[in-house]
Design a protein around this motif. Structure first.
Motif, PDB file in Angstrom:
ATOM      1  N   SER A  88       0.869  -1.181  -0.010  1.00  0.00           N
ATOM      2  CA  SER A  88       0.057   0.174  -0.087  1.00  0.00           C
ATOM      3  C   SER A  88       0.993   1.156   0.008  1.00  0.00           C
ATOM      4  O   SER A  88       2.132   1.372   0.552  1.00  0.00           O
ATOM      5  CB  SER A  88      -0.855  -0.019   1.332  1.00  0.00           C
ATOM      6  OG  SER A  88      -1.541   1.149   1.278  1.00  0.00           O
ATOM      7  N   LEU A  90       0.004   3.461   1.566  1.00  0.00           N
ATOM      8  CA  LEU A  90      -0.151   4.206   3.024  1.00  0.00           C
ATOM      9  C   LEU A  90       1.044   3.599   3.909  1.00  0.00           C
ATOM     10  O   LEU A  90       1.204   4.215   5.096  1.00  0.00           O
ATOM     11  CB  LEU A  90      -1.423   3.915   3.494  1.00  0.00           C
ATOM     12  CG  LEU A  90      -2.501   4.327   2.766  1.00  0.00           C
ATOM     13  CD1 LEU A  90      -4.056   3.785   3.392  1.00  0.00           C
ATOM     14  CD2 LEU A  90      -2.613   5.827   2.905  1.00  0.00           C
ATOM     15  N   ASP A  91       1.673   2.507   3.296  1.00  0.00           N
ATOM     16  CA  ASP A  91       2.901   2.056   4.103  1.00  0.00           C
ATOM     17  C   ASP A  91       3.680   1.214   3.335  1.00  0.00           C
ATOM     18  O   ASP A  91       3.834  -0.021   3.205  1.00  0.00           O
ATOM     19  CB  ASP A  91       2.310   0.900   5.073  1.00  0.00           C
ATOM     20  CG  ASP A  91       3.247   0.166   6.244  1.00  0.00           C
ATOM     21  OD1 ASP A  91       4.200   0.809   6.494  1.00  0.00           O
ATOM     22  OD2 ASP A  91       3.036  -0.785   6.586  1.00  0.00           O
ATOM     23  N   CYS A 118      -1.389  10.658   4.434  1.00  0.00           N
ATOM     24  CA  CYS A 118      -0.573   9.655   5.008  1.00  0.00           C
ATOM     25  C   CYS A 118       0.267   9.112   3.775  1.00  0.00           C
ATOM     26  O   CYS A 118       1.467   8.934   4.136  1.00  0.00           O
ATOM     27  CB  CYS A 118      -1.583   8.418   5.575  1.00  0.00           C
ATOM     28  SG  CYS A 118      -0.467   7.110   6.001  1.00  0.00           S
ATOM     29  N   GLU A 122       4.411   9.273   3.481  1.00  0.00           N
ATOM     30  CA  GLU A 122       5.528   8.127   3.003  1.00  0.00           C
ATOM     31  C   GLU A 122       6.253   8.502   1.761  1.00  0.00           C
ATOM     32  O   GLU A 122       7.302   8.178   1.659  1.00  0.00           O
ATOM     33  CB  GLU A 122       4.706   6.940   2.745  1.00  0.00           C
ATOM     34  CG  GLU A 122       3.877   6.204   3.760  1.00  0.00           C
ATOM     35  CD  GLU A 122       5.007   5.350   4.465  1.00  0.00           C
ATOM     36  OE1 GLU A 122       5.634   4.330   4.176  1.00  0.00           O
ATOM     37  OE2 GLU A 122       5.715   5.901   5.480  1.00  0.00           O
TER      38      GLU A 122
END
Length: 249
Positions: A88, A90-91, A118, A122
Motif C-alpha cells: 500500500s 500508505l505503508d 498519509c 510516506e
C-alpha cells in the motif's frame, strides 16, 4: 478495480490516446521542472499494470514499482518489470531517503487510499533530500461520472487542494497545472449527459475507436504548455513538488 478492468488497462496502456498523451506531458514535466542530470532512483507508487515504469520512466533511471493489488503486480511482471512489491502507498516497505523521484499517477483518489496525507508523508519519507514527487490526479469533484464509479473514485481534486495537501506533508511546490484542457468541453458534455440519462453505459472509457490518434495528438500538444506555463483548467491536475534539504524526520 476488478480483474477485468486491470486487463483492459493492460491492453490499452501502450495504445490508448489518454495514456500516450499523458506520457508526453509527464516527460515534458520531468525535463523542464526536474531536469535530471543523471540516472535517477525512481519509485512508481501505485504502478498499475506497469506501462509507465517499463517504458518512458525507465529512460530516466532505475524504476521500482509498488501496487496494492495482486492483479496489477502480475500484469506488471508480464511487462518484464523486475523491481516490484505488492504494498500500500500508505505503508511503503522501503527505506527512508532512498529515491530521487516518486511518481504517482491517478492513485491517491481511490477509495483504497482513505488518507492521501498519509501516503504523501510516506512519499516524503522515502525521498532523498532534494528529491521530487510528480503526481497526477483527476480534477473537479463535480465532474464525477460513470467511469469514476467503475474505478472506485473517492474524490477528485483542484490545484488548491493538492497544493494544501503537499505543503501540509512538508513539500515545497515547484509546479502545478491542469491538463487535458482542449478536450474539457467534450468531457463536460459527456458527464452532463450521464447525469440526465437513466441508462448506465457499460462501455469503458478505455475503448479504442477512430478518434484515438486525433485525441492523442490533441493531448500531446498540451505538453509544452502544461510543463512551462501551466493550464488554467482541465480534466487532470499535475503537481511537481520537492523535499528540501532542510527536512524533518
Amino acid at each position: 478495480m476488478d480483474s477485468r478492468e486491470y486487463e483492459i488497462m493492460y491492453q490499452a496502456e501502450e495504445r490508448h490516446w489518454w495514456y500516450l498523451g499523458m506520457a508526453a506531458i509527464t516527460e515534458a514535466l520531468i525535463l523542464r521542472q526536474i531536469q535530471p542530470k543523471r540516472r535517477l532512483k525512481i519509485l512508481d507508487a501505485g504502478c498499475g499494470t506497469g506501462a509507465a515504469m517499463t517504458t518512458y520512466l525507465a529512460d530516466y533511471g532505475d524504476v521500482t514499482g509498488v501496487d496494492l493489488y495482486a492483479e496489477a503486480v502480475t500484469l506488471s511482471r508480464k511487462r518484464n518489470a523486475s523491481r516490484l512489491a505488492r504494498a500500500s502507498v500508505l505503508d511503503l516497505p522501503l527505506a527512508p531517503a532512498s529515491f530521487d523521484l516518486v511518481t504517482s499517477f491517478d492513485v491517491l483518489y481511490e477509495r483504497g487510499v482513505p488518507d492521501e496525507a498519509c501516503a504523501l508523508r510516506e512519499f516524503f519519507r522515502v525521498l532523498l533530500p532534494g528529491g521530487h514527487v510528480l503526481m497526477r490526479l483527476p480534477a473537479y469533484d463535480w465532474l464525477r461520472g460513470q467511469h469514476d464509479e467503475r474505478v472506485h473514485t473517492r474524490r477528485r481534486y483542484t490545484k488548491g487542494l493538492l497544493k494544501s495537501l503537499l505543503e501540509g506533508s512538508g513539500f515545497h511546490i515547484v509546479h502545478l497545472s491542469y491538463a487535458n484542457t482542449l478536450l474539457f468541453p467534450l468531457a463536460v458534455a459527456k458527464r452532463l449527459g450521464e447525469h440526465f440519462s437513466p441508462l448506465r453505459s457499460e462501455r469503458s472509457d478505455l475503448t479504442l475507436d477512430g478518434t484515438n490518434e486525433i485525441f492523442r495528438r490533441i493531448l500531446s500538444w498540451e505538453a509544452p504548455f502544461v510543463s512551462r506555463f501551466g493550464l488554467p483548467y482541465g480534466l487532470s491536475v499535475f503537481a511537481v513538488a520537492r523535499k528540501n534539504h532542510e527536512y524533518r524526520t
